[in-house]
Write a protein that holds these residues in place. Sequence first.
Motif, mmCIF file in Angstrom:
data_model
loop_
_atom_site.group_PDB
_atom_site.id
_atom_site.type_symbol
_atom_site.label_atom_id
_atom_site.label_comp_id
_atom_site.label_asym_id
_atom_site.label_seq_id
_atom_site.Cartn_x
_atom_site.Cartn_y
_atom_site.Cartn_z
ATOM 1 N N HIS A 303 77.795 18.539 -3.734
ATOM 2 C CA HIS A 303 77.265 19.372 -2.748
ATOM 3 C C HIS A 303 78.273 19.896 -1.760
ATOM 4 O O HIS A 303 78.078 21.201 -1.150
ATOM 5 C CB HIS A 303 76.318 18.289 -1.620
ATOM 6 N N ALA A 304 79.482 19.172 -1.612
ATOM 7 C CA ALA A 304 80.473 19.913 -0.822
ATOM 8 C C ALA A 304 81.342 20.866 -1.534
ATOM 9 O O ALA A 304 81.630 21.901 -0.891
ATOM 10 C CB ALA A 304 81.761 18.546 -0.853
ATOM 11 N N VAL A 305 81.234 20.832 -3.074
ATOM 12 C CA VAL A 305 81.935 21.889 -3.630
ATOM 13 C C VAL A 305 81.024 23.061 -3.694
ATOM 14 O O VAL A 305 81.367 24.461 -3.380
ATOM 15 C CB VAL A 305 82.200 21.737 -5.072
ATOM 16 N N ALA A 306 79.695 23.034 -3.590
ATOM 17 C CA ALA A 306 78.804 24.116 -3.427
ATOM 18 C C ALA A 306 78.793 24.777 -2.245
ATOM 19 O O ALA A 306 79.083 26.244 -2.135
ATOM 20 C CB ALA A 306 77.437 23.647 -3.876
ATOM 21 N N LEU A 307 79.069 24.116 -1.087
ATOM 22 C CA LEU A 307 78.902 24.569 0.227
ATOM 23 C C LEU A 307 80.458 25.403 0.444
ATOM 24 O O LEU A 307 80.582 26.398 1.201
ATOM 25 C CB LEU A 307 78.639 23.398 1.208
ATOM 26 N N ASN A 308 81.626 24.734 -0.185
ATOM 27 C CA ASN A 308 82.805 25.487 -0.111
ATOM 28 C C ASN A 308 82.827 26.708 -0.695
ATOM 29 O O ASN A 308 83.402 27.484 -0.177
ATOM 30 C CB ASN A 308 83.929 24.522 -0.714
ATOM 31 N N ARG A 309 82.172 26.789 -1.967
ATOM 32 C CA ARG A 309 82.324 28.029 -2.525
ATOM 33 C C ARG A 309 81.440 28.945 -2.099
ATOM 34 O O ARG A 309 81.962 30.424 -1.651
ATOM 35 C CB ARG A 309 81.541 27.915 -4.092
ATOM 36 N N GLU A 310 80.394 28.804 -1.334
ATOM 37 C CA GLU A 310 79.424 29.486 -0.455
ATOM 38 C C GLU A 310 80.219 29.885 0.634
ATOM 39 O O GLU A 310 80.106 31.408 0.768
ATOM 40 C CB GLU A 310 78.186 29.021 -0.042
ATOM 41 N N GLY A 311 80.806 29.140 1.332
ATOM 42 C CA GLY A 311 81.581 29.533 2.549
ATOM 43 C C GLY A 311 83.004 30.054 2.285
ATOM 44 O O GLY A 311 83.557 30.351 3.292
ATOM 45 N N LYS A 312 83.585 30.102 1.042
ATOM 46 C CA LYS A 312 84.777 30.487 0.779
ATOM 47 C C LYS A 312 85.741 29.678 1.581
ATOM 48 O O LYS A 312 86.946 30.385 2.133
ATOM 49 C CB LYS A 312 84.962 32.013 0.920
ATOM 50 N N SER A 313 85.748 28.479 1.607
ATOM 51 C CA SER A 313 86.684 27.492 2.406
ATOM 52 C C SER A 313 87.468 26.992 1.364
ATOM 53 O O SER A 313 87.384 26.050 0.806
ATOM 54 C CB SER A 313 85.631 26.457 2.867
ATOM 55 N N TYR A 314 88.343 27.822 0.976
ATOM 56 C CA TYR A 314 89.535 27.469 -0.085
ATOM 57 C C TYR A 314 90.196 26.015 -0.235
ATOM 58 O O TYR A 314 90.379 25.783 -1.066
ATOM 59 C CB TYR A 314 90.201 28.749 -0.367
ATOM 60 N N GLY A 315 90.690 26.127 1.259
ATOM 61 C CA GLY A 315 91.438 24.695 1.224
ATOM 62 C C GLY A 315 90.627 23.529 0.982
ATOM 63 O O GLY A 315 91.052 22.461 0.479
ATOM 64 N N GLN A 316 89.594 23.650 1.663
ATOM 65 C CA GLN A 316 88.666 22.310 1.288
ATOM 66 C C GLN A 316 88.217 22.196 -0.304
ATOM 67 O O GLN A 316 88.071 21.387 -0.858
ATOM 68 C CB GLN A 316 87.242 22.497 2.278
ATOM 69 N N LEU A 317 88.066 23.471 -0.888
ATOM 70 C CA LEU A 317 87.340 23.675 -2.007
ATOM 71 C C LEU A 317 88.391 23.340 -3.119
ATOM 72 O O LEU A 317 88.032 22.300 -3.936
ATOM 73 C CB LEU A 317 87.166 24.891 -2.453
ATOM 74 N N ILE A 318 89.704 23.296 -2.891
ATOM 75 C CA ILE A 318 90.721 22.830 -3.927
ATOM 76 C C ILE A 318 90.733 21.384 -3.771
ATOM 77 O O ILE A 318 90.896 20.782 -4.797
ATOM 78 C CB ILE A 318 92.113 23.319 -3.248
ATOM 79 N N VAL A 319 90.967 20.763 -2.671
ATOM 80 C CA VAL A 319 90.718 19.313 -2.402
ATOM 81 C C VAL A 319 89.502 18.639 -3.342
ATOM 82 O O VAL A 319 89.595 17.532 -3.931
ATOM 83 C CB VAL A 319 90.854 18.885 -0.810
ATOM 84 N N ASN A 320 88.456 19.258 -2.649
ATOM 85 C CA ASN A 320 87.288 18.519 -3.297
ATOM 86 C C ASN A 320 87.070 18.680 -4.900
ATOM 87 O O ASN A 320 86.474 18.197 -5.667
ATOM 88 C CB ASN A 320 85.768 19.157 -2.681
ATOM 89 N N LEU A 321 87.510 19.949 -5.565
ATOM 90 C CA LEU A 321 87.627 19.985 -6.889
ATOM 91 C C LEU A 321 88.325 19.452 -7.701
ATOM 92 O O LEU A 321 87.991 18.675 -8.691
ATOM 93 C CB LEU A 321 87.855 21.693 -7.418
ATOM 94 N N ILE A 322 89.612 18.861 -6.953
ATOM 95 C CA ILE A 322 90.631 17.931 -7.690
ATOM 96 C C ILE A 322 89.865 16.468 -7.625
ATOM 97 O O ILE A 322 90.002 15.687 -8.410
ATOM 98 C CB ILE A 322 91.998 17.889 -6.852
ATOM 99 N N LEU A 323 89.168 16.239 -6.414
ATOM 100 C CA LEU A 323 88.568 14.690 -6.193
ATOM 101 C C LEU A 323 87.327 14.703 -7.239
ATOM 102 O O LEU A 323 87.408 13.621 -8.036
ATOM 103 C CB LEU A 323 87.960 14.563 -4.929
ATOM 104 N N LEU A 324 86.793 15.808 -7.567
ATOM 105 C CA LEU A 324 85.544 15.731 -8.314
ATOM 106 C C LEU A 324 86.092 15.638 -10.060
ATOM 107 O O LEU A 324 85.595 14.991 -10.572
ATOM 108 C CB LEU A 324 84.794 17.060 -8.316
#
Length: 705
Positions: A303-324
């Motif tokens: 869910h977090a990654v999907a919302l990060n992609r939609e919002g282009k929140s790249y800093g959060q997206l990097i962290v969440n993709l590594i966690l995932l």
Amino acid sequence: MKYCFVFTLIIFYSNSIFSQTKVDCLQNKLQDAKNENKAYIYNELAHEVFYTNSSLLYKYAKKTDSLAKLYNIDSTRISALNNLTYASVLQGKVKDATKYNQQAINLAFSKNLTNKKISSVYFKGFIFYATGQTDSSLFYLNKAYKSAITANHAKLKLQCLNTIASNFLSQGKYTIALEKFTKAYNIADSLKLSTKIINLSLNIGTTLMYNEEIDKAINYFEKVIVTSDTTITTLAYASALNNIGSCLNKKGNYKRALLYFNKSLTAFLKLNNKLHISQVYANLGQTNIFLNRTEAANGYLQHAVALNREGKSYGQLIVNLILLGDLQIRKKEYLQAKYSIDEAKSIIDKYNVNTNKIDLYKTYSSYFKATNQLNKALTYKELELQLRDSIFNENRQKQISQLETKFQTKLKENENESLRKDLSFNKLQVDKQTQLRNFFLILAILVIVLVMILLNRARLKKQAHKIIEEQKQELEKANRTKDKFFGIIAHDLRAPFNVLIVLSKLLYENYDDLSDKDRKSYINDLKEASKGSFNLVEDLLTWSRIQGGNPTIKKENLNIHSIVQSSISPLKASAKLKNITITNHLSSETTGFADKHSLETIIVNLINNALKFTPNNGEINISATSDSKNTTISISDTGIGMSRKQIDQLFKIDVNNSTLGTNKEKGTGLGLTLCKEFIEINNGKIWVESIQGKGSTFSFYIPTR
């Protein structure tokens, strides 16, 4: 990687405190309002819901923009466009936010409206802050802050200072962040802005939490919750709940942290704040990882990654993709893990983000190790350690620069002080001596500090190289084990298959000359040899699971006499070919506590080894002794024996112990290694006694019960 998102609150130029009564009153006014008055009322409604409902904020701002454009009310339209910018960011619509902000900037500068120019430039900086582009954000925020100082606009200064501090907080510059937040707090306090004071209390608590002052931080967050209006849901209230959850995570109280994160999620869902919703999902995901709830963690992180992609929140997206990716490796979902960490890498490369590279390299190393790509695993582990070492060097260089700056500053101060004083010649001489002494003292301190830093660096570098070398040896050992496994298969299957070939050839060539009794004997030998071969395949598969760290071992009380007897059966044919007698001397009451299949494999290998090195017409004797703790089993032969050097090299996987048998039988020298590993798994030990020309005795013990 242990990383929880915490929230600071961005303070905007708005005096409104939400009141449903006021909203109702304004909505009633709309019914009687005409023309441009509706634009003003909708703008007031937008201010009322600014901190509480991004959907309503967007709706009212859109209405304001439409009417203000129609009636050419420029100042009100710029406010509406900035409100649309903020609402779009919260809803993850960064492209729309950028469009509205550019319209606001163009209109504010074309009409030369000072305060609106400042607020529009501020929102440009806010967009970059929300998408993790810190340098660009600080450029526009500082530009807006300087303009607010020139215009002597306290509330706009407060707004800019708070977001500047939030940027420094995200960079880990806690001292600067706390300084900026405190400065903003003093402005809010002087203006008696209670809502802003609550928000800044949250931000100061967040800074304290990052600085590991956890209990102080929790006190600030609880203060925010207590002082918030309980009749409505606000960003400050929702953020405080999340941040308390993050503090509890740091203290290891994961179950209690989940309660706060879930409360925070409910609050942000009411606010329809997608930017913060994605962060809370990430926190829930990581907390469930700590509690080993992998499926729940996977759902939240997705869910977090999907919302990060939609919002282009790249800093959060990097962290969440590594966690995932790390979670997917644990779940052995290697293809999905590769997609996740590759996407994180592409974003890091595209935007030149360095803060997450260590975690990325660490996750890549874990992935390649899990997928048996050991050279790549080692490469990424080295990259991780090199980057850690590089960061250490940068910090060391900063420390040296700071020391040099202090030294130069001190030296200049001493020089200026000397020039300002008009003292007698003797006094001047004394001052010079004092300065010289201080100079050498400071220089000595500087040298000592530099030496300590260099020694510490050398120590850390030595530790890093030691870790690399240990992991390299571990990976090389794993490669050797894999290669040896195929050798073991050849070793343990060659003998029984040779028997099958010889017996079947004898039966085929002499079939007509053999009696029925002899034929049945040969057929029975073939059956036993085939059965033995099948059992060996089963045992080798079991051994391969041991090497993979997943052995299936079921220990139980066993009758050792029966195990020995069943182990002799598949080897009778091999013994018959060399006319060797195998005798089981064990009492029928001899027992031991071990895994049946691995014990059979041990005994078969040791008897087969004795057959190999015992000449024709020899003997193999199997005996046992027991006490209250252990049962010792010995397999003696009248074979060729071994030298002391040969005995010392037995059981070593990195030494080739292959020797031809008395009838030129070939092997890989790995059968005894297999025995040793199985015996140790069963809490036993193996040893050998041998005399060249007379024979050998292999003994091992296992627990009696």
